[in-house]
Design a protein around this motif. Sequence first.
Motif, PDB file in Angstrom:
ATOM      1  N   ALA A 276       8.376  -1.675  -7.082  1.00 22.34           N
ATOM      2  CA  ALA A 276       7.087  -2.361  -7.258  1.00 22.34           C
ATOM      3  C   ALA A 276       7.242  -3.608  -8.120  1.00 22.34           C
ATOM      4  CB  ALA A 276       6.071  -1.408  -7.879  1.00 22.34           C
ATOM      5  N   TRP A 277       8.079  -3.515  -9.154  1.00 25.96           N
ATOM      6  CA  TRP A 277       8.315  -4.695 -10.000  1.00 25.96           C
ATOM      7  C   TRP A 277       9.004  -5.808  -9.218  1.00 25.96           C
ATOM      8  CZ3 TRP A 277       5.471  -5.583 -13.859  1.00 25.96           C
ATOM      9  CH2 TRP A 277       5.057  -4.573 -14.719  1.00 25.96           C
TER      10      TRP A 277
ATOM     11  N   ASP B 114      13.909  -8.799 -13.457  1.00 25.98           N
ATOM     12  CA  ASP B 114      14.486  -8.346 -14.723  1.00 25.98           C
ATOM     13  C   ASP B 114      13.810  -7.073 -15.222  1.00 25.98           C
ATOM     14  OD1 ASP B 114      12.179  -9.809 -14.998  1.00 25.98           O
ATOM     15  OD2 ASP B 114      12.743 -10.710 -16.904  1.00 25.98           O
ATOM     16  N   ILE B 115      12.507  -6.992 -15.067  1.00 25.99           N
ATOM     17  CA  ILE B 115      11.795  -5.776 -15.462  1.00 25.99           C
ATOM     18  C   ILE B 115      12.160  -4.637 -14.515  1.00 25.99           C
ATOM     19  CG2 ILE B 115       9.519  -4.738 -15.783  1.00 25.99           C
ATOM     20  CD1 ILE B 115       8.519  -7.482 -16.593  1.00 25.99           C
TER      21      ILE B 115
ATOM     22  N   VAL C 151       0.841  -1.208   0.000  1.00 22.54           N
ATOM     23  CA  VAL C 151       0.000   0.000   0.000  1.00 22.54           C
ATOM     24  C   VAL C 151       0.873   1.254   0.000  1.00 22.54           C
ATOM     25  CG1 VAL C 151      -1.657   1.332   1.364  1.00 22.54           C
ATOM     26  CG2 VAL C 151      -1.999  -1.117   1.044  1.00 22.54           C
ATOM     27  N   LEU C 152       1.961   1.221   0.764  1.00 23.17           N
ATOM     28  CA  LEU C 152       2.882   2.370   0.771  1.00 23.17           C
ATOM     29  C   LEU C 152       3.500   2.601  -0.601  1.00 23.17           C
ATOM     30  CD1 LEU C 152       4.718   1.997   4.194  1.00 23.17           C
ATOM     31  CD2 LEU C 152       3.073   3.748   3.515  1.00 23.17           C
ATOM     32  N   ILE C 153       3.825   1.532  -1.308  1.00 28.04           N
ATOM     33  CA  ILE C 153       4.384   1.670  -2.661  1.00 28.04           C
ATOM     34  C   ILE C 153       3.355   2.302  -3.595  1.00 28.04           C
ATOM     35  CG2 ILE C 153       5.117   0.367  -4.696  1.00 28.04           C
ATOM     36  CD1 ILE C 153       6.561  -1.547  -2.828  1.00 28.04           C
ATOM     37  N   VAL C 154       2.117   1.839  -3.526  1.00 26.67           N
ATOM     38  CA  VAL C 154       1.076   2.379  -4.405  1.00 26.67           C
ATOM     39  C   VAL C 154       0.813   3.855  -4.090  1.00 26.67           C
ATOM     40  CG1 VAL C 154      -1.382   2.227  -4.986  1.00 26.67           C
ATOM     41  CG2 VAL C 154      -0.010   0.154  -4.834  1.00 26.67           C
TER      42      VAL C 154
ATOM     43  N   GLY D 172      10.377   6.449 -11.142  1.00 27.42           N
ATOM     44  CA  GLY D 172      10.974   5.292 -11.804  1.00 27.42           C
ATOM     45  C   GLY D 172      11.615   4.338 -10.812  1.00 27.42           C
ATOM     46  N   LEU D 173      12.252   4.884  -9.782  1.00 29.33           N
ATOM     47  CA  LEU D 173      12.887   4.021  -8.781  1.00 29.33           C
ATOM     48  C   LEU D 173      11.850   3.291  -7.932  1.00 29.33           C
ATOM     49  CD1 LEU D 173      15.836   6.323  -7.696  1.00 29.33           C
ATOM     50  CD2 LEU D 173      15.920   4.277  -9.126  1.00 29.33           C
TER      51      LEU D 173
END
Length: 91
Positions: A44-45, A52-53, A8-11, A38-39
């Motif tokens: 999140a990825w 890799d993404i 949730v913090l990332i979103v 971007g970071l």
Amino acid sequence: MVEWVFDVLIVVGLLMLAWGALRGRELFTAVVLFIAYGLVMALAWVRLGAPDIALAEAAVGAGLTGVLLLDAAAQLGRDAHAEPRRKAPRR
């Protein structure tokens, strides 16, 4: 439970960084927020299980694009403060 809170913090961080980058009044601030976006997107990825993404996002999305945008912002700032060119007299 901790993982859910971290997601949730990332979103929330992504939404706030995107809003700040789009609504920033200063070009330099918007570019820095875009790099931070971007970071966090790379993070999140990683959380989604795609390292890799995440590496590609960090390298291209934050790194290369960030450098190009910073250079463009510096160029625009330099042109804005430069004296206007004088036109050559017509003959």
